[in-house]
Design a protein around this motif. Structure first.
Motif, PDB file in Angstrom:
ATOM      1  N   THR A  39      48.099  35.838  39.607  1.00  0.00           N
ATOM      2  CA  THR A  39      48.112  37.309  39.624  1.00  0.00           C
ATOM      3  C   THR A  39      49.501  37.825  39.991  1.00  0.00           C
ATOM      4  O   THR A  39      50.020  38.753  39.351  1.00  0.00           O
ATOM      5  CB  THR A  39      47.068  37.844  40.629  1.00  0.00           C
ATOM      6  N   SER A  88      47.161  47.755  37.528  1.00  0.00           N
ATOM      7  CA  SER A  88      45.736  47.398  37.553  1.00  0.00           C
ATOM      8  C   SER A  88      45.518  46.023  38.189  1.00  0.00           C
ATOM      9  O   SER A  88      44.523  45.802  38.882  1.00  0.00           O
ATOM     10  CB  SER A  88      45.140  47.437  36.138  1.00  0.00           C
ATOM     11  N   SER A  92      43.507  45.489  41.840  1.00  0.00           N
ATOM     12  CA  SER A  92      42.251  44.756  41.626  1.00  0.00           C
ATOM     13  C   SER A  92      42.170  43.442  42.394  1.00  0.00           C
ATOM     14  O   SER A  92      41.093  42.848  42.470  1.00  0.00           O
ATOM     15  CB  SER A  92      42.068  44.451  40.132  1.00  0.00           C
ATOM     16  N   LYS A  93      43.292  43.002  42.945  1.00  0.00           N
ATOM     17  CA  LYS A  93      43.341  41.648  43.511  1.00  0.00           C
ATOM     18  C   LYS A  93      42.261  41.430  44.573  1.00  0.00           C
ATOM     19  O   LYS A  93      41.521  40.438  44.536  1.00  0.00           O
ATOM     20  CB  LYS A  93      44.722  41.386  44.105  1.00  0.00           C
ATOM     21  N   TYR A  95      39.465  43.040  45.071  1.00  0.00           N
ATOM     22  CA  TYR A  95      38.121  43.118  44.503  1.00  0.00           C
ATOM     23  C   TYR A  95      37.725  41.788  43.867  1.00  0.00           C
ATOM     24  O   TYR A  95      36.605  41.314  44.047  1.00  0.00           O
ATOM     25  CB  TYR A  95      38.049  44.237  43.463  1.00  0.00           C
ATOM     26  N   PHE A  96      38.641  41.187  43.114  1.00  0.00           N
ATOM     27  CA  PHE A  96      38.360  39.896  42.474  1.00  0.00           C
ATOM     28  C   PHE A  96      37.991  38.844  43.520  1.00  0.00           C
ATOM     29  O   PHE A  96      37.041  38.073  43.339  1.00  0.00           O
ATOM     30  CB  PHE A  96      39.578  39.416  41.678  1.00  0.00           C
ATOM     31  N   THR A 237      34.157  46.031  38.286  1.00  0.00           N
ATOM     32  CA  THR A 237      34.924  47.270  38.420  1.00  0.00           C
ATOM     33  C   THR A 237      36.412  47.056  38.187  1.00  0.00           C
ATOM     34  O   THR A 237      37.102  47.927  37.641  1.00  0.00           O
ATOM     35  CB  THR A 237      34.687  47.892  39.814  1.00  0.00           C
ATOM     36  N   SER A 238      36.933  45.905  38.591  1.00  0.00           N
ATOM     37  CA  SER A 238      38.351  45.611  38.390  1.00  0.00           C
ATOM     38  C   SER A 238      38.699  45.521  36.906  1.00  0.00           C
ATOM     39  O   SER A 238      39.779  45.952  36.479  1.00  0.00           O
ATOM     40  CB  SER A 238      38.724  44.297  39.085  1.00  0.00           C
ATOM     41  N   ALA A 241      38.634  48.979  35.488  1.00  0.00           N
ATOM     42  CA  ALA A 241      39.908  49.650  35.800  1.00  0.00           C
ATOM     43  C   ALA A 241      40.941  49.366  34.717  1.00  0.00           C
ATOM     44  O   ALA A 241      41.633  50.279  34.241  1.00  0.00           O
ATOM     45  CB  ALA A 241      40.427  49.193  37.164  1.00  0.00           C
ATOM     46  N   PHE A 340      41.026  54.432  40.673  1.00  0.00           N
ATOM     47  CA  PHE A 340      40.543  53.052  40.776  1.00  0.00           C
ATOM     48  C   PHE A 340      41.137  52.329  41.983  1.00  0.00           C
ATOM     49  O   PHE A 340      40.529  51.390  42.498  1.00  0.00           O
ATOM     50  CB  PHE A 340      40.809  52.295  39.478  1.00  0.00           C
ATOM     51  N   SER A 341      42.317  52.751  42.438  1.00  0.00           N
ATOM     52  CA  SER A 341      42.870  52.185  43.678  1.00  0.00           C
ATOM     53  C   SER A 341      41.901  52.416  44.832  1.00  0.00           C
ATOM     54  O   SER A 341      41.704  51.543  45.692  1.00  0.00           O
ATOM     55  CB  SER A 341      44.214  52.837  44.025  1.00  0.00           C
ATOM     56  N   LEU A 344      38.213  50.570  44.086  1.00  0.00           N
ATOM     57  CA  LEU A 344      38.247  49.117  44.256  1.00  0.00           C
ATOM     58  C   LEU A 344      38.467  48.700  45.715  1.00  0.00           C
ATOM     59  O   LEU A 344      38.515  47.506  46.015  1.00  0.00           O
ATOM     60  CB  LEU A 344      39.362  48.508  43.387  1.00  0.00           C
TER      61      LEU A 344
END
Length: 479
Positions: A39, A88, A92-93, A95-96, A237-238, A241, A340-341, A344
């Motif tokens: 990532t 993104s 998203s990191k 959340y994953f 959700t990520s 996004a 989304f920030s 998430l």
């Protein structure tokens, strides 16, 4: 030889393809924390590519024998795509990792998808355009269904794949008709072939309509939007996004270029189709979102509505339309990154917030977060003094300059209707009691916090310095 090799590597798309393969190898041979490493590598890769696009080290080689266009319009949208993809990944990191879907293949697939989007933006040949769309889409089909133990994720992946395959078939049939009547696949060749006639043959009109239908699937314009709410809701959700932030940029740039370059002299034929897509998208996006209870489905209909507004600029078919579309998509990008920030990073009862009712009472425990969401919602609704107001304003100005008064009025009416569901979220946060007694938990990484802070600052205080953006888009054109 060394200089020639360096020249090849400095072409952004070549660099991104090499970096995407390196990301795959890096993740494959990393024994620990492969997802975090890939990532970070993917984010850095996208930022490097954005710099390469901006400085334009070698524009002549980038054309690859006239298969790709390299001008101010494509550069602007490619930079937005790279920055949006990088943002993104950063937001998203966490959340994953929390959702146990931290597979190193995800950032790699998103890199390949971003590569496809950049090729879409630059393509000036029907075959290259199709290959770029498929490269982008195939990666997204996989990530939509990446949560293998989730029935909703698998369902969204299948729906996206089936409808995406249908749209690709329609697109190819349109291409075959365009090629059959013009004998050309390049945009320039099609334009020159059509410059010798005064009226499009009926078969070519059908070809044009089929291509527009295929592209309407990609931008999720009504009535070809049916995959969007289900895929947005079912995917993690990520991934939602990424869908909301990035692919719309590339698809919008491509539909503008396809209409205005090869068919620029026959705008009467395609503006009627775009007019319908625009009005239908604005009103369905506004009305259908009212009944939604899931935040991601609401955002899906919101994005459909936003597509309708940006298509107003395409119907205008003038330089002001191109500039206003560029401004609108930049603002759309920032608003989605900001929302989304937060989405998430916000949990309730140790579960990520997805229902609209879950936000009820948020202002009592998290006043700063609720204020940020309120500003984003007001901006999305196009209410001054926030940034979203200016996006719609410039689009309506482009319509008025082209004497599209009816379209501008319909756009304003749709905007008023859509304000209801944005304001409903604000009402819930400030005036409704929380549906559960559990407290909210807001966990955000430092990098995501920096992105959110910067974006919120721009959205809130854009009114004091709008020329910062308008000066950038002054030089944007398709020439």
């Amino acid at each position: 030889m060394g200089n020639n090799l360096l020249t090849i590597f400095l072409v952004p798309e070549v660099s991104l393809s090499i970096l995407a393969i390196c990301s795959l190898m890096y993740g494959l041979f990393s024994k620990k924390n492969a997802f975090i490493k890939t990532t970070n590598f993917a984010t850095l890769s996208l930022l490097i590519v954005a710099v390469l696009i901006y400085f334009d080290f070698n524009s002549s080689f980038a054309s690859f024998n006239n298969y790709f266009l390299n001008n101010s319009f494509t550069k602007f949208f490619k930079i937005l795509t790279a920055i949006g993809a990088a943002a993104s990944l950063v937001i998203s990191k966490n959340y994953f990792i929390d959702s146990k879907i931290n597979k190193f293949e995800i950032p790699t697939l998103l890199l390949f998808s971003t590569l496809g989007m950049m090729l879409m933006i630059s393509a000036k040949d029907l075959m290259i355009m199709y290959l770029a769309i498929e490269l982008q889409s195939l990666s997204l089909y996989v990530v939509a269904a990446i949560k293998r133990n989730s029935l909703e994720s698998a369902e969204s992946g299948v729906k996206y794949f089936v409808l995406g395959a249908l749209s690709s078939g329609i697109l190819l049939y349109g291409f075959s008709l365009v090629y059959g009547f013009t004998g050309q696949t390049s945009f320039e060749g099609i334009y020159q072939s059509l410059s010798q006639i005064d009226k499009l043959p009926i078969g070519l009109v059908f070809g044009l309509v089929f291509v527009l239908v295929g592209l309407a699937f990609k931008v999720s314009a009504v009535p070809f939007h049916m995959w969007t709410p289900d895929v947005y809701e079912g995917a993690p959700t990520s991934i939602t996004a990424f869908f909301a932030i990035v692919p719309k940029l590339a698809a919008t740039a491509l539909i503008f270029r396809f209409c205005l370059e090869p068919f620029g002299n026959f705008d009467f034929e395609w503006t009627q189709v775009i007019f319908f897509l625009s009005v239908a998208s604005m009103f369905l996006g506004a009305v259908a979102a009212i009944a939604q209870k899931n935040l991601k489905r609401l955002l899906a209909y919101s994005s459909i509505g936003h597509v309708g507004y940006v298509l107003i600029a395409l119907v205008a078919a003038n330089d002001q339309g191109i500039k206003s579309a560029s401004i609108y998509m930049f603002i759309y990008l920032l608003m989605n990154i900001a929302f989304f920030s937060i989405l998430l990073s916000l949990k309730k009862a140790d579960v990520f917030v997805e229902k609209i009712d879950d936000l009820n009472g948020l202002s009592k425990s998290n006043p700063l977060i609720s204020l940020s969401i309120a500003i984003i919602m007001l901006s999305m609704a196009g209410i001054p003094p926030f940034m979203g107001f200016f996006g719609k304003l410039y689009v309506f100005i482009a319509a008025v300059e082209s004497q599209l008064y009816l379209l501008a009025i319909l756009g304003v009416l749709a905007s008023v209707v859509s304000a209801f569901y944005y304001l409903r979220i604000i009402k819930g946060m400030y005036f409704d009691e929380a549906s559960h007694t559990e407290s909210f938990e807001f966990t955000i990484t430092n990098h995501a916090k920096i992105i959110l802070t910067v974006v919120m600052f721009i959205i809130t205080f854009f009114i004091f310095y709008p020329s910062l953006l308008t000066d950038i888009v002054v030089g944007i054109s398709l020439n």
